[in-house]
Write a protein that holds these residues in place. Structure first.
Motif, PDB file in Angstrom:
ATOM      1  N   THR A  43       0.799  -1.230   0.198  1.00  0.00           N
ATOM      2  CA  THR A  43       0.083   0.000  -0.026  1.00  0.00           C
ATOM      3  C   THR A  43       0.844   1.067   0.104  1.00  0.00           C
ATOM      4  O   THR A  43       0.663   2.090  -0.791  1.00  0.00           O
ATOM      5  CB  THR A  43      -0.926   0.105   1.115  1.00  0.00           C
ATOM      6  N   ASN A  44       1.849   1.201   0.864  1.00  0.00           N
ATOM      7  CA  ASN A  44       2.982   2.311   0.860  1.00  0.00           C
ATOM      8  C   ASN A  44       3.425   2.629  -0.480  1.00  0.00           C
ATOM      9  O   ASN A  44       3.765   3.674  -0.975  1.00  0.00           O
ATOM     10  CB  ASN A  44       3.823   2.074   1.923  1.00  0.00           C
ATOM     11  N   LEU A  45       3.977   1.357  -1.182  1.00  0.00           N
ATOM     12  CA  LEU A  45       4.435   1.514  -2.527  1.00  0.00           C
ATOM     13  C   LEU A  45       3.641   2.381  -3.613  1.00  0.00           C
ATOM     14  O   LEU A  45       3.686   2.893  -4.345  1.00  0.00           O
ATOM     15  CB  LEU A  45       5.052   0.189  -3.126  1.00  0.00           C
ATOM     16  N   VAL A  46       2.131   1.685  -3.462  1.00  0.00           N
ATOM     17  CA  VAL A  46       1.278   2.239  -4.531  1.00  0.00           C
ATOM     18  C   VAL A  46       1.052   3.858  -4.223  1.00  0.00           C
ATOM     19  O   VAL A  46       0.690   4.616  -5.067  1.00  0.00           O
ATOM     20  CB  VAL A  46      -0.161   1.761  -4.093  1.00  0.00           C
ATOM     21  N   VAL A 110       2.819   1.410 -15.342  1.00  0.00           N
ATOM     22  CA  VAL A 110       1.314   1.623 -15.471  1.00  0.00           C
ATOM     23  C   VAL A 110       1.063   3.019 -15.924  1.00  0.00           C
ATOM     24  O   VAL A 110       1.626   3.809 -15.676  1.00  0.00           O
ATOM     25  CB  VAL A 110       0.757   1.445 -14.126  1.00  0.00           C
ATOM     26  N   PRO A 111       0.261   2.970 -17.264  1.00  0.00           N
ATOM     27  CA  PRO A 111       0.070   4.407 -17.912  1.00  0.00           C
ATOM     28  C   PRO A 111      -0.545   5.488 -17.222  1.00  0.00           C
ATOM     29  O   PRO A 111      -1.078   5.083 -15.922  1.00  0.00           O
ATOM     30  CB  PRO A 111      -1.053   3.919 -18.992  1.00  0.00           C
ATOM     31  N   ARG A 115      -5.336   4.143 -13.120  1.00  0.00           N
ATOM     32  CA  ARG A 115      -5.134   4.239 -11.451  1.00  0.00           C
ATOM     33  C   ARG A 115      -4.160   3.018 -11.015  1.00  0.00           C
ATOM     34  O   ARG A 115      -4.265   1.972 -11.564  1.00  0.00           O
ATOM     35  CB  ARG A 115      -6.517   4.129 -10.804  1.00  0.00           C
ATOM     36  N   ILE A 116      -3.311   3.281 -10.239  1.00  0.00           N
ATOM     37  CA  ILE A 116      -2.213   2.339  -9.808  1.00  0.00           C
ATOM     38  C   ILE A 116      -3.172   1.770  -8.666  1.00  0.00           C
ATOM     39  O   ILE A 116      -3.479   2.456  -7.758  1.00  0.00           O
ATOM     40  CB  ILE A 116      -1.015   3.184  -9.118  1.00  0.00           C
ATOM     41  N   THR A 117      -3.067   0.366  -8.696  1.00  0.00           N
ATOM     42  CA  THR A 117      -3.485  -0.401  -7.663  1.00  0.00           C
ATOM     43  C   THR A 117      -2.585  -1.559  -7.047  1.00  0.00           C
ATOM     44  O   THR A 117      -1.361  -1.633  -7.785  1.00  0.00           O
ATOM     45  CB  THR A 117      -4.734  -1.306  -8.080  1.00  0.00           C
ATOM     46  N   LEU A 118      -2.911  -2.274  -6.156  1.00  0.00           N
ATOM     47  CA  LEU A 118      -1.944  -3.294  -5.418  1.00  0.00           C
ATOM     48  C   LEU A 118      -1.797  -4.320  -6.375  1.00  0.00           C
ATOM     49  O   LEU A 118      -0.685  -5.085  -6.473  1.00  0.00           O
ATOM     50  CB  LEU A 118      -2.678  -4.074  -4.373  1.00  0.00           C
ATOM     51  N   ALA A 119      -2.702  -4.453  -7.331  1.00  0.00           N
ATOM     52  CA  ALA A 119      -2.503  -5.604  -8.481  1.00  0.00           C
ATOM     53  C   ALA A 119      -1.328  -5.368  -9.203  1.00  0.00           C
ATOM     54  O   ALA A 119      -0.762  -6.207 -10.193  1.00  0.00           O
ATOM     55  CB  ALA A 119      -3.818  -5.729  -9.287  1.00  0.00           C
ATOM     56  N   VAL A 135       6.681  -1.216  -8.101  1.00  0.00           N
ATOM     57  CA  VAL A 135       5.556  -0.776  -9.075  1.00  0.00           C
ATOM     58  C   VAL A 135       6.202   0.156  -9.908  1.00  0.00           C
ATOM     59  O   VAL A 135       6.846   1.167  -9.375  1.00  0.00           O
ATOM     60  CB  VAL A 135       4.406  -0.365  -8.380  1.00  0.00           C
ATOM     61  N   ALA A 136       5.822   0.334 -11.254  1.00  0.00           N
ATOM     62  CA  ALA A 136       6.410   1.498 -12.122  1.00  0.00           C
ATOM     63  C   ALA A 136       5.224   2.120 -12.651  1.00  0.00           C
ATOM     64  O   ALA A 136       3.998   1.427 -12.851  1.00  0.00           O
ATOM     65  CB  ALA A 136       7.215   0.761 -13.060  1.00  0.00           C
ATOM     66  N   THR A 137       5.455   3.482 -13.085  1.00  0.00           N
ATOM     67  CA  THR A 137       4.437   4.119 -13.793  1.00  0.00           C
ATOM     68  C   THR A 137       4.980   5.190 -14.670  1.00  0.00           C
ATOM     69  O   THR A 137       6.036   5.642 -14.341  1.00  0.00           O
ATOM     70  CB  THR A 137       3.227   4.687 -12.822  1.00  0.00           C
TER      71      THR A 137
END
Length: 467
Positions: A43-46, A110-111, A115-119, A135-137
């Motif tokens: 969650t902190n990463l997201v 993630v484009p 929305r960035i999610t835990l998945a 996670v990358a965006t």
């Protein structure tokens, strides 16, 4: 073969239950804590990736991005396991914050319009085999330049924390198990104290100490019923031993009389020469005493056979009137000699053993003839009732005192010598009658009124006659 005590078995059972329960609780708690920790990190990463994407979108160019590097890095500060990397579209690193120096993999971003999610969290391992999640965006600067933001975190510290937690849980489980073992054994040992007391009392019981009883007052509910059942059993055994002892004493006493008579008569006869008539009288007397002993032995054997579980009844439908008439005909000579008449009133049938039926009625009739005065009559009645059939033998006489009625069917029980007529009676006739009725599932009842009548009633229960 090793036999564990009940205390050891119960303690072992409690230990197994304790270990299984503690182990299951510890395992489930460990899994729950692990999941909660990893979910919090993800969650902190997201949240960090979302925040960085918003901050980057506020900048105009890559130059501003570098100038505001401290501001961007501040979003992940406070945890040395966190890392951040920002690259341009050509994979050139613009900002790289990785205090732990672990491998940051190239992830599919993630484009920025998604929305960035835990998945979207991905996992990989560095050269040391330590797990890393990230996670990358993508994000667009003010001038339209697109950059890739990667946020990652090493799970090495989490793995170490959970390893310590797992070890502490195992130590706690072991300590709890040891405490449970000691407490379980002490509690079980204390709880089984009434059982040990019962065992000690039981070990002290002998044929001479059947009066010992199991303590039931302070016994727990599970042992209370057992103590009562054992006490009832001991009471029956004590009564049975007392009856056997009394039976043995009475039998020895009754056998001693005819044997003494035989010996005394023979000694008198041998004291001097006798005539032929006197010797014939002696032999006749001896035969009578032998007959008496034979009847006594035959009666004792019958009672022993009747109490055997293998004794089987030969039941048949009996016409009571016809059977009673046969019995009366057999006793006709004795009755005529005694000046007593026999009246029969019977209109019923009974499903019983014919020989035993004859013997029961014959014993009652013989007893009635012995105590009926000349000129009187004996009435034998039989009638069908709702719950079976009753057969009554009734005779006038002096009556029997109430305190003797309950003991009449005891073996060798005699009220007095004149009543029992021991020269002709074995003292077992009424005991045989009672045994016969018990074999048929019925009962025998005696009623006696002072200076009036004495009535013996055989109650045959109602039974289904097999086809």
């Amino acid at each position: 073969m090793l036999r564990l005590s009940l205390s050891a078995r119960l303690t072992t059972t409690f230990i197994v239950i304790t270990v299984v329960c503690f182990g299951a609780v510890g395992y489930l708690q460990f899994k729950a804590v692990s999941k909660r920790i990893y979910e919090q990190d993800e969650t902190n990463l997201v949240l960090s990736a979302r925040h960085l994407r918003r901050l980057v979108a506020e900048l105009d160019s890559t130059r501003d991005l570098v100038l505001h590097q401290d501001r961007l890095v501040a979003t992940i500060l406070g945890d040395a396991a966190n890392a951040m990397r920002i690259t341009d579209r050509n994979s050139h690193v613009l900002i790289d914050h990785n205090p732990s120096g672990y491998l940051i993999a190239s992830l599919r971003p993630v484009p920025e319009d998604q929305r960035i999610t835990l998945a979207d969290i991905r996992s990989w391992n560095d050269a040391g085999g330590k797990e890393i999640r990230g996670v990358a965006t993508t994000a667009s600067l003010g001038n339209g330049t697109s950059v890739t933001i990667t946020v990652a975190r090493s799970l090495a510290d989490r793995a170490a924390l959970l390893s310590r937690y797992r070890r502490d849980t195992a130590v706690s489980l072991l300590a709890g198990m040891l405490v449970a073992v000691m407490l379980s054994y002490l509690l079980v040992y204390r709880a089984l104290r009434p059982l040990r007391v019962m065992a000690e009392n039981a070990s002290a019981i002998t044929a001479q100490r059947l009066s010992t009883r199991m303590p039931s007052g302070d016994a727990p509910a599970e042992l209370h019923a057992l103590a009562i059942a054992l006490n009832d059993m001991l009471a029956r055994l004590e009564e049975g031993f007392a009856r056997v002892w009394q039976f043995t004493v009475d039998l020895a006493h009754d056998l001693r009389t005819p044997i003494g008579n035989l010996r005394g008569a023979n000694e008198v006869a041998l004291a001097r020469s006798r005539s032929v008539a006197e010797y014939e009288a002696l032999l006749g007397s001896n035969i009578e005493e032998c007959d008496r002993v034979s009847r006594m032995i035959e009666s004792v054997l019958f009672l022993a056979r009747a109490e055997s579980p293998q004794f089987a009844l030969q039941r048949a439908v009996i016409d009571i009137e016809a059977e009673l008439q046969r019995i009366a005909d057999y006793f006709e000579g004795i009755a005529s000699e005694a000046g007593v008449s026999i009246h029969i009133d019977a209109r019923a049938t009974v499903y019983a053993d014919r020989d035993l039926f004859r013997r029961a009625v014959s014993n009652l009739l013989s007893n009635a003839l012995r105590y009926t005065a000349p000129g009187e009559a004996i009435n034998i009645l039989a009638k069908k009732i709702d719950h079976g059939v009753y057969v009554t033998v009734e005779n006038p006489g002096p009556g029997i005192d109430p305190e003797h009625l309950d003991k009449l069917f005891d073996r060798f029980y005699r009220i007095d010598r004149s009543r029992s007529d021991s020269a002709k009676s074995t003292g077992l006739g009424l005991s045989i009658v009672k045994s016969i009725m018990e074999l048929h599932g019925g009962d025998v009842i005696v009623e006696s009124h002072s200076n009036a009548t004495t009535r013996f009633t055989l109650l045959f229960p109602r039974v289904t006659i097999p086809e």
